[in-house]
Design a protein around this motif. Sequence first.
Motif, PDB file in Angstrom:
ATOM      1  N   ALA A  31      -2.496 -27.558 -19.739  1.00 39.03           N
ATOM      2  CA  ALA A  31      -2.252 -27.511 -21.184  1.00 39.03           C
ATOM      3  C   ALA A  31      -1.783 -28.867 -21.691  1.00 39.03           C
ATOM      4  CB  ALA A  31      -1.226 -26.425 -21.507  1.00 39.03           C
ATOM      5  N   VAL A  32      -0.895 -29.508 -20.936  1.00 35.54           N
ATOM      6  CA  VAL A  32      -0.385 -30.826 -21.337  1.00 35.54           C
ATOM      7  C   VAL A  32      -1.507 -31.858 -21.347  1.00 35.54           C
ATOM      8  CG1 VAL A  32       1.035 -32.771 -20.557  1.00 35.54           C
ATOM      9  CG2 VAL A  32       2.016 -30.494 -20.676  1.00 35.54           C
ATOM     10  N   THR A  33      -2.257 -31.930 -20.258  1.00 36.94           N
ATOM     11  CA  THR A  33      -3.299 -32.952 -20.151  1.00 36.94           C
ATOM     12  C   THR A  33      -4.508 -32.631 -21.015  1.00 36.94           C
ATOM     13  OG1 THR A  33      -4.181 -31.850 -18.166  1.00 36.94           O
ATOM     14  CG2 THR A  33      -2.588 -33.640 -17.839  1.00 36.94           C
ATOM     15  N   GLY A  34      -4.680 -31.355 -21.347  1.00 32.34           N
ATOM     16  CA  GLY A  34      -5.814 -30.962 -22.182  1.00 32.34           C
ATOM     17  C   GLY A  34      -5.500 -30.903 -23.662  1.00 32.34           C
ATOM     18  N   GLY A  35      -4.253 -31.179 -24.024  1.00 30.11           N
ATOM     19  CA  GLY A  35      -3.886 -31.203 -25.432  1.00 30.11           C
ATOM     20  C   GLY A  35      -3.689 -29.844 -26.062  1.00 30.11           C
ATOM     21  N   ASP A  36      -3.449 -28.811 -25.232  1.00 27.50           N
ATOM     22  CA  ASP A  36      -3.215 -27.468 -25.771  1.00 27.50           C
ATOM     23  C   ASP A  36      -1.731 -27.329 -26.107  1.00 27.50           C
ATOM     24  OD1 ASP A  36      -3.017 -24.789 -26.398  1.00 27.50           O
ATOM     25  OD2 ASP A  36      -4.207 -24.097 -24.685  1.00 27.50           O
ATOM     26  N   GLU A  37      -1.330 -27.844 -27.250  1.00 30.32           N
ATOM     27  CA  GLU A  37       0.068 -27.891 -27.621  1.00 30.32           C
ATOM     28  C   GLU A  37       0.652 -26.501 -27.822  1.00 30.32           C
ATOM     29  OE1 GLU A  37       3.722 -29.576 -28.204  1.00 30.32           O
ATOM     30  OE2 GLU A  37       1.878 -30.498 -27.475  1.00 30.32           O
ATOM     31  N   VAL A  38      -0.164 -25.558 -28.256  1.00 33.53           N
ATOM     32  CA  VAL A  38       0.324 -24.191 -28.463  1.00 33.53           C
ATOM     33  C   VAL A  38       0.770 -23.579 -27.145  1.00 33.53           C
ATOM     34  CG1 VAL A  38      -0.306 -21.847 -29.170  1.00 33.53           C
ATOM     35  CG2 VAL A  38      -1.045 -23.811 -30.541  1.00 33.53           C
ATOM     36  N   LEU A  39      -0.066 -23.714 -26.104  1.00 32.42           N
ATOM     37  CA  LEU A  39       0.295 -23.153 -24.795  1.00 32.42           C
ATOM     38  C   LEU A  39       1.469 -23.915 -24.188  1.00 32.42           C
ATOM     39  CD1 LEU A  39      -0.165 -21.163 -22.547  1.00 32.42           C
ATOM     40  CD2 LEU A  39      -1.969 -22.656 -21.631  1.00 32.42           C
ATOM     41  N   VAL A  40       1.516 -25.225 -24.378  1.00 33.85           N
ATOM     42  CA  VAL A  40       2.653 -26.010 -23.886  1.00 33.85           C
ATOM     43  C   VAL A  40       3.953 -25.460 -24.457  1.00 33.85           C
ATOM     44  CG1 VAL A  40       3.811 -28.256 -24.004  1.00 33.85           C
ATOM     45  CG2 VAL A  40       1.375 -28.141 -23.461  1.00 33.85           C
ATOM     46  N   GLN A  41       3.988 -25.243 -25.762  1.00 27.95           N
ATOM     47  CA  GLN A  41       5.210 -24.766 -26.398  1.00 27.95           C
ATOM     48  C   GLN A  41       5.550 -23.339 -25.993  1.00 27.95           C
ATOM     49  OE1 GLN A  41       7.436 -26.584 -28.119  1.00 27.95           O
ATOM     50  NE2 GLN A  41       6.128 -28.321 -27.557  1.00 27.95           N
ATOM     51  N   ARG A  42       4.537 -22.517 -25.799  1.00 28.41           N
ATOM     52  CA  ARG A  42       4.785 -21.137 -25.359  1.00 28.41           C
ATOM     53  C   ARG A  42       5.393 -21.108 -23.965  1.00 28.41           C
ATOM     54  NH1 ARG A  42      -0.033 -17.434 -25.213  1.00 28.41           N
ATOM     55  NH2 ARG A  42       1.602 -15.862 -24.918  1.00 28.41           N
ATOM     56  N   LEU A  43       4.872 -21.941 -23.067  1.00 31.38           N
ATOM     57  CA  LEU A  43       5.414 -21.976 -21.711  1.00 31.38           C
ATOM     58  C   LEU A  43       6.803 -22.598 -21.686  1.00 31.38           C
ATOM     59  CD1 LEU A  43       2.205 -22.934 -19.705  1.00 31.38           C
ATOM     60  CD2 LEU A  43       3.545 -20.848 -19.421  1.00 31.38           C
ATOM     61  N   LEU A  44       7.019 -23.641 -22.472  1.00 26.51           N
ATOM     62  CA  LEU A  44       8.343 -24.244 -22.530  1.00 26.51           C
ATOM     63  C   LEU A  44       9.373 -23.251 -23.052  1.00 26.51           C
ATOM     64  CD1 LEU A  44       7.626 -27.849 -23.902  1.00 26.51           C
ATOM     65  CD2 LEU A  44       8.378 -27.233 -21.598  1.00 26.51           C
ATOM     66  N   THR A  45       9.014 -22.526 -24.089  1.00 30.18           N
ATOM     67  CA  THR A  45       9.959 -21.600 -24.722  1.00 30.18           C
ATOM     68  C   THR A  45      10.146 -20.319 -23.925  1.00 30.18           C
ATOM     69  OG1 THR A  45       9.335 -22.456 -26.902  1.00 30.18           O
ATOM     70  CG2 THR A  45      10.493 -20.346 -26.844  1.00 30.18           C
ATOM     71  N   GLY A  46       9.049 -19.769 -23.431  1.00 31.75           N
ATOM     72  CA  GLY A  46       9.111 -18.458 -22.795  1.00 31.75           C
ATOM     73  C   GLY A  46       9.426 -18.477 -21.314  1.00 31.75           C
ATOM     74  N   PHE A  47       9.142 -19.604 -20.646  1.00 30.28           N
ATOM     75  CA  PHE A  47       9.363 -19.669 -19.202  1.00 30.28           C
ATOM     76  C   PHE A  47      10.348 -20.766 -18.806  1.00 30.28           C
ATOM     77  CE2 PHE A  47       8.304 -21.584 -15.069  1.00 30.28           C
ATOM     78  CZ  PHE A  47       8.562 -20.504 -14.232  1.00 30.28           C
ATOM     79  N   TYR A  48      10.039 -22.005 -19.146  1.00 33.39           N
ATOM     80  CA  TYR A  48      10.846 -23.112 -18.634  1.00 33.39           C
ATOM     81  C   TYR A  48      12.258 -23.144 -19.211  1.00 33.39           C
ATOM     82  CZ  TYR A  48       6.807 -24.923 -16.169  1.00 33.39           C
ATOM     83  OH  TYR A  48       5.751 -25.055 -15.300  1.00 33.39           O
ATOM     84  N   LEU A  49      12.410 -22.857 -20.492  1.00 40.08           N
ATOM     85  CA  LEU A  49      13.749 -22.873 -21.080  1.00 40.08           C
ATOM     86  C   LEU A  49      14.664 -21.829 -20.446  1.00 40.08           C
ATOM     87  CD1 LEU A  49      15.777 -23.968 -23.087  1.00 40.08           C
ATOM     88  CD2 LEU A  49      14.770 -22.472 -24.837  1.00 40.08           C
ATOM     89  N   PRO A  50      14.249 -20.549 -20.348  1.00 36.97           N
ATOM     90  CA  PRO A  50      15.139 -19.584 -19.677  1.00 36.97           C
ATOM     91  C   PRO A  50      15.344 -19.892 -18.200  1.00 36.97           C
ATOM     92  CG  PRO A  50      13.048 -18.552 -20.282  1.00 36.97           C
ATOM     93  CD  PRO A  50      13.087 -19.876 -20.964  1.00 36.97           C
ATOM     94  N   LEU A  51      14.352 -20.496 -17.547  1.00 40.12           N
ATOM     95  CA  LEU A  51      14.530 -20.877 -16.146  1.00 40.12           C
ATOM     96  C   LEU A  51      15.609 -21.949 -16.021  1.00 40.12           C
ATOM     97  CD1 LEU A  51      13.628 -20.774 -13.162  1.00 40.12           C
ATOM     98  CD2 LEU A  51      11.943 -22.553 -13.721  1.00 40.12           C
ATOM     99  N   VAL A  52      15.578 -22.945 -16.892  1.00 36.22           N
ATOM    100  CA  VAL A  52      16.584 -24.009 -16.856  1.00 36.22           C
ATOM    101  C   VAL A  52      17.966 -23.465 -17.189  1.00 36.22           C
ATOM    102  CG1 VAL A  52      17.355 -26.091 -18.054  1.00 36.22           C
ATOM    103  CG2 VAL A  52      14.993 -25.905 -17.267  1.00 36.22           C
ATOM    104  N   GLU A  53      18.037 -22.546 -18.138  1.00 40.57           N
ATOM    105  CA  GLU A  53      19.328 -21.943 -18.480  1.00 40.57           C
ATOM    106  C   GLU A  53      19.889 -21.159 -17.299  1.00 40.57           C
ATOM    107  OE1 GLU A  53      18.679 -21.451 -23.315  1.00 40.57           O
ATOM    108  OE2 GLU A  53      18.194 -19.790 -21.971  1.00 40.57           O
ATOM    109  N   LEU A  54      19.023 -20.471 -16.562  1.00 40.77           N
ATOM    110  CA  LEU A  54      19.452 -19.760 -15.361  1.00 40.77           C
ATOM    111  C   LEU A  54      19.862 -20.757 -14.272  1.00 40.77           C
ATOM    112  CD1 LEU A  54      19.725 -17.012 -13.869  1.00 40.77           C
ATOM    113  CD2 LEU A  54      17.320 -17.275 -13.180  1.00 40.77           C
ATOM    114  N   ARG A  55      19.081 -21.801 -14.113  1.00 39.59           N
ATOM    115  CA  ARG A  55      19.380 -22.834 -13.112  1.00 39.59           C
ATOM    116  C   ARG A  55      20.755 -23.458 -13.329  1.00 39.59           C
ATOM    117  NH1 ARG A  55      16.542 -28.139 -14.496  1.00 39.59           N
ATOM    118  NH2 ARG A  55      18.490 -28.313 -15.679  1.00 39.59           N
TER     119      ARG A  55
END
Length: 290
Positions: free
Chosen positions: A214-238
């Motif tokens: 998504a990052v390299t292909g310019g899919d900004e919508v999917l990038v933001q969805r993954l950052l918000t829905g997966f990576y952010l809660p993972l980092v908060e748990l970490r």
Amino acid sequence: MTPFAADGSVNSQALATHVAKGVAAGAGGVFAACGTGEFNALSLDEYATVVATSVAAAAGRTPVLSGAGGSLPFAQSCARAAAEAGADGLLLMPPYLVSAPATGLVEYVRQVAAVTELPIIVYQRGTARFTPSAAVALTKLPSVIGLKDGLGDFDLLQRIILRVRQATDREFTFFNGLPTAELTVPAYRGLGVPLYSSAVFAFAPEIALAFYKAVTGGDEVLVQRLLTGFYLPLVELRDLVPGYAVSLVKAGVRLRGLDPGSVRAPLVDAAPEHVAALERIIATGMEIAG
């Protein structure tokens, strides 16, 4: 990650399976016996076993870089062992618990490089903080091919990149080396640093690759969805418990069907309620990734 057996020894069979599955899933490289791989907890013999096992499991399909660091003699021993085990390069981590001027850090790198012909990526993190002039000095060492940044000081990194690009026209690569690097990938890419290592790939390659594409292909919508829905809660748990950057990776590997054993002290295994939260986070990430 480095799996351990019930008796606390390195579980080579589980490690071989782990590396082989990761390479088959599309890894661009393998970092063996590095930070997530509990380099700090390994003896030299165990280190050599981890590197050799990873090299054999990768089977030439992708480069294997192994960790080195700590005291100067131990870092040099790791460099020699890595070469003997067939590693393709080194990730040189900071000296242990030593605050030193940048000129001393450059000398540390020089003395490790002196005992091996392996290419070296220097890890700027913790006590290893390079100035722009020190980073330029690193480029004078022929075997040093890059700098992996684990500080997240974007002002410093920008100045380092500008000075390095000004000082040399040889290939010198910069990497994003922050824990859960994906969260800061957009910021690093803004500095001209597109490469990063993904600890998430160790337990959820589907999510890690979906984000990368998504990052390299310019899919900004999917990038933001993954950052918000997966990576952010993972980092908060970490961030709830020191050392969870490693412990949660092992918990994730176990959730995906491979027993990695426990982490070694002083790290602690993830608490049951945190493992349950991780399972929910992974499920959400998989759903978003499709």
